[in-house]
Write a protein that holds these residues in place. Structure first.
Motif, PDB file in Angstrom:
ATOM      1  N   CYS A 171       0.859  -1.184   0.000  1.00 19.36           N
ATOM      2  CA  CYS A 171       0.000   0.000   0.000  1.00 19.36           C
ATOM      3  C   CYS A 171       0.899   1.238   0.000  1.00 19.36           C
ATOM      4  O   CYS A 171       1.915   1.271   0.699  1.00 19.36           O
ATOM      5  CB  CYS A 171      -0.903   0.002   1.227  1.00 19.36           C
ATOM      6  N   ASP A 180       1.747   5.514   0.216  1.00 16.84           N
ATOM      7  CA  ASP A 180       1.363   6.819   0.745  1.00 16.84           C
ATOM      8  C   ASP A 180       1.274   7.829  -0.401  1.00 16.84           C
ATOM      9  O   ASP A 180       1.550   7.489  -1.561  1.00 16.84           O
ATOM     10  CB  ASP A 180       2.340   7.255   1.844  1.00 16.84           C
ATOM     11  N   ILE A 212       3.668   1.793   2.756  1.00 19.17           N
ATOM     12  CA  ILE A 212       3.270   2.120   4.127  1.00 19.17           C
ATOM     13  C   ILE A 212       3.538   0.899   5.006  1.00 19.17           C
ATOM     14  O   ILE A 212       2.900  -0.144   4.821  1.00 19.17           O
ATOM     15  CB  ILE A 212       1.780   2.502   4.200  1.00 19.17           C
ATOM     16  N   ARG A 254       0.683  -1.815   6.573  1.00 17.54           N
ATOM     17  CA  ARG A 254      -0.652  -1.736   5.979  1.00 17.54           C
ATOM     18  C   ARG A 254      -0.809  -2.807   4.907  1.00 17.54           C
ATOM     19  O   ARG A 254       0.015  -2.934   4.010  1.00 17.54           O
ATOM     20  CB  ARG A 254      -0.912  -0.352   5.384  1.00 17.54           C
ATOM     21  N   ASP A 260      -6.676  -3.669   4.299  1.00 17.16           N
ATOM     22  CA  ASP A 260      -6.854  -2.682   5.362  1.00 17.16           C
ATOM     23  C   ASP A 260      -7.488  -1.409   4.802  1.00 17.16           C
ATOM     24  O   ASP A 260      -7.278  -1.063   3.631  1.00 17.16           O
ATOM     25  CB  ASP A 260      -5.508  -2.302   5.992  1.00 17.16           C
ATOM     26  N   CYS A 312      -5.896   1.631   1.935  1.00 21.85           N
ATOM     27  CA  CYS A 312      -4.999   1.113   0.891  1.00 21.85           C
ATOM     28  C   CYS A 312      -5.612   1.445  -0.465  1.00 21.85           C
ATOM     29  O   CYS A 312      -6.087   0.577  -1.185  1.00 21.85           O
ATOM     30  CB  CYS A 312      -4.765  -0.385   1.039  1.00 21.85           C
ATOM     31  N   ARG A 322      -1.704   0.999  -4.615  1.00 18.38           N
ATOM     32  CA  ARG A 322      -0.780  -0.072  -4.293  1.00 18.38           C
ATOM     33  C   ARG A 322      -0.021  -0.507  -5.536  1.00 18.38           C
ATOM     34  O   ARG A 322      -0.410  -0.185  -6.661  1.00 18.38           O
ATOM     35  CB  ARG A 322      -1.504  -1.260  -3.671  1.00 18.38           C
ATOM     36  N   TRP A 382       5.127  -5.788   5.006  1.00 26.06           N
ATOM     37  CA  TRP A 382       4.467  -6.845   5.780  1.00 26.06           C
ATOM     38  C   TRP A 382       4.886  -8.181   5.185  1.00 26.06           C
ATOM     39  O   TRP A 382       5.363  -8.261   4.067  1.00 26.06           O
ATOM     40  CB  TRP A 382       2.940  -6.705   5.751  1.00 26.06           C
ATOM     41  N   ARG A 441       3.344  -7.683  10.828  1.00 25.71           N
ATOM     42  CA  ARG A 441       3.667  -6.283  10.600  1.00 25.71           C
ATOM     43  C   ARG A 441       5.029  -5.992  11.224  1.00 25.71           C
ATOM     44  O   ARG A 441       5.372  -6.576  12.261  1.00 25.71           O
ATOM     45  CB  ARG A 441       2.613  -5.368  11.225  1.00 25.71           C
TER      46      ARG A 441
END
Length: 348
Positions: free
Chosen positions: A56, A58, A64, A67, A71, A74, A77, A88, A332
């Motif tokens: 995802c 920003d 990010i 994330r 979630d 998002c 992406r 992640w 995470r």
């Protein structure tokens, strides 16, 4: 094909069975199951979204940390690439006996955009942790992976490596194999058109070989089936292990060990979730071919490693689920931590 420490692949079923399955799932009220619709060809970028996990982004276009694609927030992406830091990771669910001591499970699996013999590829790693193995590094005694490529719109597995065989790749080759040419992948995952509400299917021809151009003289047949559905998948998190369900856009793929279910002897079934890559794998076996299937299936059910999921059902009466991994146990990064994949298979 995930055979690392007893890790398998997917299978298929008859048209009549598919109709019965749809009816049963609709009766259960499972969300997202649409009536049968005509299958449109998947664009290459969309097909890769099922084979490769996403970051995802920003507003500046940067990943990010922590994330996930499902979630909130998002909105933008992109596929994650081999070699970059990961926002992640996903690991498998631990069994009941280890849920307190190994909440992160036994195997992490990243699905990253990379390269195989000059061809864009989806690289899925198998990264064991615990004991002498550690997550985030390549441990030759246990780790490995598999690589998928898109050929003429079809998703095919080209190569795999079992844990404990350092440097020993196994290539899945088709009759298109030519000496001196890049690998002609043979393990069909899904075809150019992926239907919803019914199964697409084909009988693939393939044979395992020790090199990408070690062309076999004969080939095996594998009934392969696939479909796309929006279904609820069981999910947990390392920092919040309460079980929950998350609706996901999923391609289910089934690979039998023969040209028909009756001749197949075993089935490997995969779930590829959009934005996440492969999130579940099962192996089913026919007790008529293996008298220990019932014993193994009863033992495995007692581990509770794989929660029930849509389309996880017997491919034929009496068959037993002898192995499964569910990579929906999400990790995470902690404060100041950088997550990395293992780097398998290196430059190929």
């Amino acid at each position: 094909m995930v055979r690392h420490r007893g890790h398998p692949r997917p299978a298929a079923r008859s048209g009549a069975g598919a109709v019965g399955l749809i009816a049963a799932l609709l009766a259960l009220g499972l969300p997202g199951l649409a009536p049968p619709v005509a299958a449109a060809p998947l664009e290459r970028a969309e097909a890769l979204e099922f084979l490769v996990q996403s970051a995802c982004l920003d507003p500046a276009g940067q990943p990010i940390p922590g994330r996930l694609p499902f979630d909130p927030g998002c909105d933008r992406r992109r596929p994650m690439r081999a070699g970059e830091a990961l926002p992640w990771r996903k690991t498998d669910w631990p069994g009941l006996a280890h849920i307190a001591t190994q909440p992160e499970g036994y195997m992490a699996s990243d699905a990253l955009l990379g390269n195989l013999q000059g061809r864009e590829a989806a690289i899925q790693t198998f990264d064991f942790g615990g004991g002498s193995a550690a997550f985030g590094r390549f441990d030759p005694a246990s780790d490995g992976g598999q690589v998928a490529v898109l050929i003429a719109g079809r998703a095919e597995l080209a190569v795999t490596q079992d844990g404990g065989r350092p440097g020993q790749l196994q290539w899945f080759l088709s009759p298109d194999c030519r000496p001196g040419a890049p690998a002609a992948a043979g393990w069909l995952v899904f075809g150019t058109e992926v239907p919803t509400g019914w199964w697409g299917q084909a009988v693939a021809r393939l044979r395992i070989a020790p090199a990408s151009d070690a062309c076999p003289t004969g080939f095996d047949q594998a009934l392969t089936r696939w479909r796309r559905e929006r279904i609820p998948m069981p999910v947990r998190f390392h920092d919040d292990p309460r079980a929950r369900e998350v609706p996901m856009d999923v391609i289910v793929s089934e690979h039998f060990g023969g040209p028909t279910v009756a001749e197949g002897a075993h089935l490997e079934r995969f779930w590829y979730a959009r934005g996440l890559g492969m999130v579940r794998w099962e192996r089913w076996e026919d007790p008529a071919r293996n008298p220990r299937v019932k014993e193994r299936a009863e033992w495995f059910a007692g581990t509770a490693r794989c929660r029930p999921a849509p389309f996880s059902e017997r491919p034929a009466p009496g068959w037993g689920l002898v192995d499964c991994r569910s990579w929906t146990n999400f990790r995470r990064p902690r404060a100041g931590e950088v997550l990395h994949s293992t780097g398998w298979p290196g430059q190929r």
